[in-house]
Design a protein around this motif. Structure first.
Motif, PDB file in Angstrom:
ATOM      1  N   SER A  90       0.809  -1.218   0.000  1.00  0.00           N
ATOM      2  CA  SER A  90       0.000   0.000   0.000  1.00  0.00           C
ATOM      3  C   SER A  90       0.843   1.268   0.000  1.00  0.00           C
ATOM      4  CB  SER A  90      -0.937  -0.004   1.214  1.00  0.00           C
ATOM      5  OG  SER A  90      -0.190  -0.039   2.413  1.00  0.00           O
ATOM      6  N   PHE A  94       4.166   5.431  -7.402  1.00  0.00           N
ATOM      7  CA  PHE A  94       3.554   5.303  -8.724  1.00  0.00           C
ATOM      8  C   PHE A  94       4.498   4.615  -9.707  1.00  0.00           C
ATOM      9  CE2 PHE A  94       2.164   6.909 -12.903  1.00  0.00           C
ATOM     10  CZ  PHE A  94       0.842   6.497 -12.861  1.00  0.00           C
ATOM     11  N   PRO A 154      -1.962   0.514  -3.210  1.00  0.00           N
ATOM     12  CA  PRO A 154      -1.902   1.967  -2.960  1.00  0.00           C
ATOM     13  C   PRO A 154      -3.240   2.652  -3.248  1.00  0.00           C
ATOM     14  CG  PRO A 154       0.016   1.235  -4.204  1.00  0.00           C
ATOM     15  CD  PRO A 154      -0.924   0.082  -4.162  1.00  0.00           C
ATOM     16  N   ASP A 155      -3.512   3.730  -2.535  1.00  0.00           N
ATOM     17  CA  ASP A 155      -4.783   4.443  -2.676  1.00  0.00           C
ATOM     18  C   ASP A 155      -4.986   5.024  -4.067  1.00  0.00           C
ATOM     19  OD1 ASP A 155      -5.504   3.886  -0.074  1.00  0.00           O
ATOM     20  OD2 ASP A 155      -4.707   5.770   0.737  1.00  0.00           O
ATOM     21  N   TYR A 156      -3.878   5.386  -4.754  1.00  0.00           N
ATOM     22  CA  TYR A 156      -4.046   6.008  -6.067  1.00  0.00           C
ATOM     23  C   TYR A 156      -4.653   5.050  -7.095  1.00  0.00           C
ATOM     24  CZ  TYR A 156       0.572   3.813  -6.812  1.00  0.00           C
ATOM     25  OH  TYR A 156       1.620   2.928  -6.880  1.00  0.00           O
ATOM     26  N   MET A 157      -4.617   3.745  -6.820  1.00  0.00           N
ATOM     27  CA  MET A 157      -5.236   2.793  -7.744  1.00  0.00           C
ATOM     28  C   MET A 157      -6.755   2.882  -7.732  1.00  0.00           C
ATOM     29  SD  MET A 157      -2.921  -0.687  -7.624  1.00  0.00           S
ATOM     30  CE  MET A 157      -4.151  -1.562  -8.580  1.00  0.00           C
ATOM     31  N   ARG A 158      -7.314   3.480  -6.665  1.00  0.00           N
ATOM     32  CA  ARG A 158      -8.770   3.635  -6.610  1.00  0.00           C
ATOM     33  C   ARG A 158      -9.284   4.522  -7.741  1.00  0.00           C
ATOM     34  NH1 ARG A 158     -11.762   2.275  -2.463  1.00  0.00           N
ATOM     35  NH2 ARG A 158     -13.186   4.015  -2.876  1.00  0.00           N
ATOM     36  N   VAL A 159      -8.437   5.419  -8.218  1.00  0.00           N
ATOM     37  CA  VAL A 159      -8.848   6.287  -9.323  1.00  0.00           C
ATOM     38  C   VAL A 159      -9.168   5.448 -10.563  1.00  0.00           C
ATOM     39  CG1 VAL A 159      -8.118   8.147 -10.856  1.00  0.00           C
ATOM     40  CG2 VAL A 159      -7.493   8.203  -8.437  1.00  0.00           C
ATOM     41  N   GLY A 163     -12.666   6.006  -9.974  1.00  0.00           N
ATOM     42  CA  GLY A 163     -12.637   7.423 -10.287  1.00  0.00           C
ATOM     43  C   GLY A 163     -13.510   7.777 -11.475  1.00  0.00           C
TER      44      GLY A 163
END
Length: 327
Positions: A90, A94, A154-159, A163
């Protein structure tokens, strides 16, 4: 009306009518069907099935089949997960995601390349080859994960999975982009022409000077790449990956292709009718779910719907034949 049918195609107009009927029926049956929440949910659920269907579409057009799409997607997703875990899970940056994405696409492409080489140069039947690859990938995935799943990305994968851009879900944009690319590839490129020729008559295609072996190899390689993209999308959407994710979708992809007018023997079919078929199946599933129907009933309705469509097409063919005789 005749001009409209010519512009849209023989397969497209009936599917548009069916989609409109399904939407109207469920809109009248439940006021929640056309709400923003339900439409947004449908837009997020459709892309994974859509990408897997695109991965199935081109092999069918060539007269083959790819039974390994689910496990190609999942093993590619697992590859991404392993790369991210090696860089802190997590907490991975990037750059790790980019590296994992490249590795995942490479895994999908490699599995497709192997199938394509065996089909093209050894002459084995695509069903047997893809079945063998399916069993291999499933066993390999089960062995490496011990049947469990990998989570904590990682949280950015939620996009990617949840997203939106100007209100349009990112997964839907990915699917529509892939569908447009597939349409252009099939209609505007030499490879697309070769796919149709191979599916129509591979011997005639070879006598015509087409490199049929290269075409078959590329077909399954590209199918593996789109499976990898589906696997990455599943990982982002569910925040976990396991080798058995989406097993029930395999036959649904075949159903969507046939509902969209893809000839099961190869050589004929378009992307747009398949996209409409996917929208119909998703609308049926969502509508029945809102009415409280069991998920198994949705599957049964999908099957009945395909039978009904085939019956309607037969009636239309008989009607057209009779009109030609009268003229």
């Amino acid at each position: 009306m005749i001009r409209l049918r010519k512009a849209l195609g023989v397969e497209t107009l009936p599917l548009l009518v069916m989609l409109a009927l399904v939407v109207v029926v469920f809109a009248l049956a439940t006021p929640r069907f056309l709400t923003a929440a339900n439409l947004g949910s449908m837009a997020v659920q459709l892309p994974v099935l859509g990408l897997l269907t695109l991965a199935m579409l081109v092999p069918i057009l060539s007269g083959g089949l790819n039974l390994a799409i689910i496990y190609q997607a999942n093993l590619s997703g697992l590859t991404l997960a392993w790369v991210l875990l090696s860089f802190g899970g997590s907490e991975a940056g990037f750059g790790a995601f980019v590296l994992g994405t490249v590795a995942a696409i490479a895994v999908g492409a490699l599995s497709g390349l192997i199938m394509g080489l065996v089909v093209a140069y050894i002459g084995a039947h695509p069903i047997l080859v893809s079945l063998a690859m399916m069993i291999f990938l499933r066993g390999l995935g089960e062995f490496m994960t011990r049947g469990g799943d990998i989570s904590g990305f990682p949280d950015y994968m939620r996009v990617i999975g949840h997203g939106d851009v100007l209100g349009v879900p990112v997964p839907l944009l990915i699917f529509l982009g892939a569908a447009l690319l597939w349409h252009v590839m099939l209609k505007r490129t030499r490879h697309g022409f070769s796919v149709y020729m191979v599916g129509s008559n591979i011997d005639a295609a070879e006598y015509s000077g087409l490199h049929t072996k290269r075409t078959l190899t590329l077909i399954y390689t590209i199918s593996g790449v789109i499976c990898a993209i589906a696997g990455i999308l599943m990982a982002a959407r569910f925040n976990s990956v396991r080798v058995g994710h989406g097993e029930a979708l395999l036959l649904v992809t075949v159903l969507a292709c046939f509902l969209g007018g893809i000839d099961p023997f190869g050589g004929f079919g378009k992307v747009l009718p398949v996209v409409l078929a996917l929208m119909i199946l998703q609308a049926l599933s969502s509508g029945l779910n809102l009415l409280g129907a069991n998920q198994h009933l949705s599957t049964a309705v999908w099957g009945l719907f395909l039978i009904g469509v085939m019956a309607l097409r037969w009636v239309a063919q008989q009607w057209n034949s009779r009109r030609r005789r009268e003229i």
